[in-house]
Design a protein around this motif. Structure first.
Motif, PDB file in Angstrom:
ATOM      1  N   GLY A  83       0.844  -1.195   0.000  1.00  0.00           N
ATOM      2  CA  GLY A  83       0.000   0.000   0.000  1.00  0.00           C
ATOM      3  C   GLY A  83       0.868   1.229   0.000  1.00  0.00           C
ATOM      4  N   THR A  84       0.298   2.347   0.406  1.00  0.00           N
ATOM      5  CA  THR A  84       1.057   3.591   0.530  1.00  0.00           C
ATOM      6  C   THR A  84       0.845   4.160   1.923  1.00  0.00           C
ATOM      7  N   ASN A  89       4.201   7.412   0.195  1.00  0.00           N
ATOM      8  CA  ASN A  89       5.319   6.522  -0.113  1.00  0.00           C
ATOM      9  C   ASN A  89       4.863   5.067  -0.128  1.00  0.00           C
ATOM     10  N   PRO A  90       5.442   4.248  -0.994  1.00  0.00           N
ATOM     11  CA  PRO A  90       5.026   2.839  -1.067  1.00  0.00           C
ATOM     12  C   PRO A  90       5.464   2.054   0.163  1.00  0.00           C
ATOM     13  N   GLY A 136       2.434  -0.109  10.450  1.00  0.00           N
ATOM     14  CA  GLY A 136       1.089   0.165  10.936  1.00  0.00           C
ATOM     15  C   GLY A 136       0.054  -0.025   9.845  1.00  0.00           C
ATOM     16  N   ILE A 137      -1.187  -0.194  10.268  1.00  0.00           N
ATOM     17  CA  ILE A 137      -2.325  -0.278   9.344  1.00  0.00           C
ATOM     18  C   ILE A 137      -3.431   0.603   9.911  1.00  0.00           C
ATOM     19  N   ASN A 138      -3.847   1.592   9.141  1.00  0.00           N
ATOM     20  CA  ASN A 138      -4.871   2.538   9.595  1.00  0.00           C
ATOM     21  C   ASN A 138      -5.930   2.669   8.512  1.00  0.00           C
ATOM     22  N   ARG A 139      -7.138   2.194   8.811  1.00  0.00           N
ATOM     23  CA  ARG A 139      -8.207   2.243   7.822  1.00  0.00           C
ATOM     24  C   ARG A 139      -9.238   3.311   8.138  1.00  0.00           C
ATOM     25  N   THR A 140      -8.960   4.156   9.134  1.00  0.00           N
ATOM     26  CA  THR A 140      -9.953   5.127   9.617  1.00  0.00           C
ATOM     27  C   THR A 140      -9.605   6.565   9.291  1.00  0.00           C
ATOM     28  N   GLN A 161      -2.099   3.424   4.610  1.00  0.00           N
ATOM     29  CA  GLN A 161      -3.390   4.115   4.612  1.00  0.00           C
ATOM     30  C   GLN A 161      -4.411   3.187   3.954  1.00  0.00           C
ATOM     31  N   ASP A 162      -5.174   2.515   4.782  1.00  0.00           N
ATOM     32  CA  ASP A 162      -5.987   1.390   4.300  1.00  0.00           C
ATOM     33  C   ASP A 162      -7.474   1.731   4.251  1.00  0.00           C
TER      34      ASP A 162
END
Length: 217
Positions: A83-84, A89-90, A136-140, A161-162
């Motif tokens: 993701g980015t 950034n990738p 990290g994973i942030n979908r919010t 940024q999910d």
């Protein structure tokens, strides 16, 4: 003689009686509601959808800091997340081949996420030389809120940024993510070795990392 009869006066309810009648139930309801909100906040900020069974056929677990580990023989396929980050950034976890990756789901307004951030930073700093990497994973959050959180806590690792949910879906296909925060430790082959639902303690995460490192000693 004509007698005049007055109508009986209505019974007056005293102010004290009215308070006893109406206020007590409201007070009880308020306490119950506050208690329910408090428990929910302490355990986890949000629940994620997922299957009712775990990768080892264990049922739902609340975000109370509970830990699951998997022996090498029971680990599934490797997990690769791409993701980015919030600066565009990738991010690609396959770049950490033959190294340990710690995945952490979070969002800026989540109290347990904020509480554990200093410990995560300490571990990431102390164990970088051992080949331990955080993602990290942030979908919010939108970029502004996420970057403000990273600046506040001095976060040094990227977060995907999910908003599409793709990263969570990829990970959930192997190990259900049922609470935010959730922390997942991937072994050097990219397989899920451990998972912590809810806020993770520093000593707990260090022990999980030590165990995975010992497998390849």
């Amino acid at each position: 003689m004509i007698r005049l009869f007055s109508s009986p006066r209505p019974v007056q309810t005293s102010k004290v009686a009215r308070e006893k009648t109406y206020r007590r139930p409201i007070r009880r309801i308020g306490v119950a509601a506050i208690a329910a909100v408090t428990v929910f906040t302490l355990t986890a900020c949000a629940q994620e959808s997922g299957n009712s069974t775990d990768v080892v056929d264990q049922g739902y677990q609340s975000g109370d800091g509970s830990v699951r580990t998997w022996p090498v023989s029971e680990r599934g396929e490797s997990v690769v997340l791409t993701g980015t980050d919030f600066e565009g950034n990738p991010v690609d976890t396959s770049e950490f081949d033959n190294e340990i990756v710690v995945l952490n789901t979070w969002y800026a307004a989540c109290p347990p996420c904020r509480a554990e951030a200093p410990d995560l930073l300490a571990i990431a700093t102390e164990r970088d030389s051992e080949g331990v990497h955080f993602v990290g994973i942030n979908r919010t959050d939108e970029a502004g809120a996420a970057l403000a959180f990273e600046r506040e806590f001095g976060i040094t690792w990227p977060s995907i940024q999910d908003t599409s949910g793709q990263a969570i879906a990829t990970l959930a296909g192997v190990v259900p993510i049922k609470a935010v925060p959730t922390t997942v430790v991937l072994d050097k082959q990219g397989r899920v070795a451990a998972r912590v639902l809810g806020q993770v303690e520093k000593s707990t995460l260090n022990t999980l990392i030590d165990d995975v490192l010992a497998e390849n000693a």
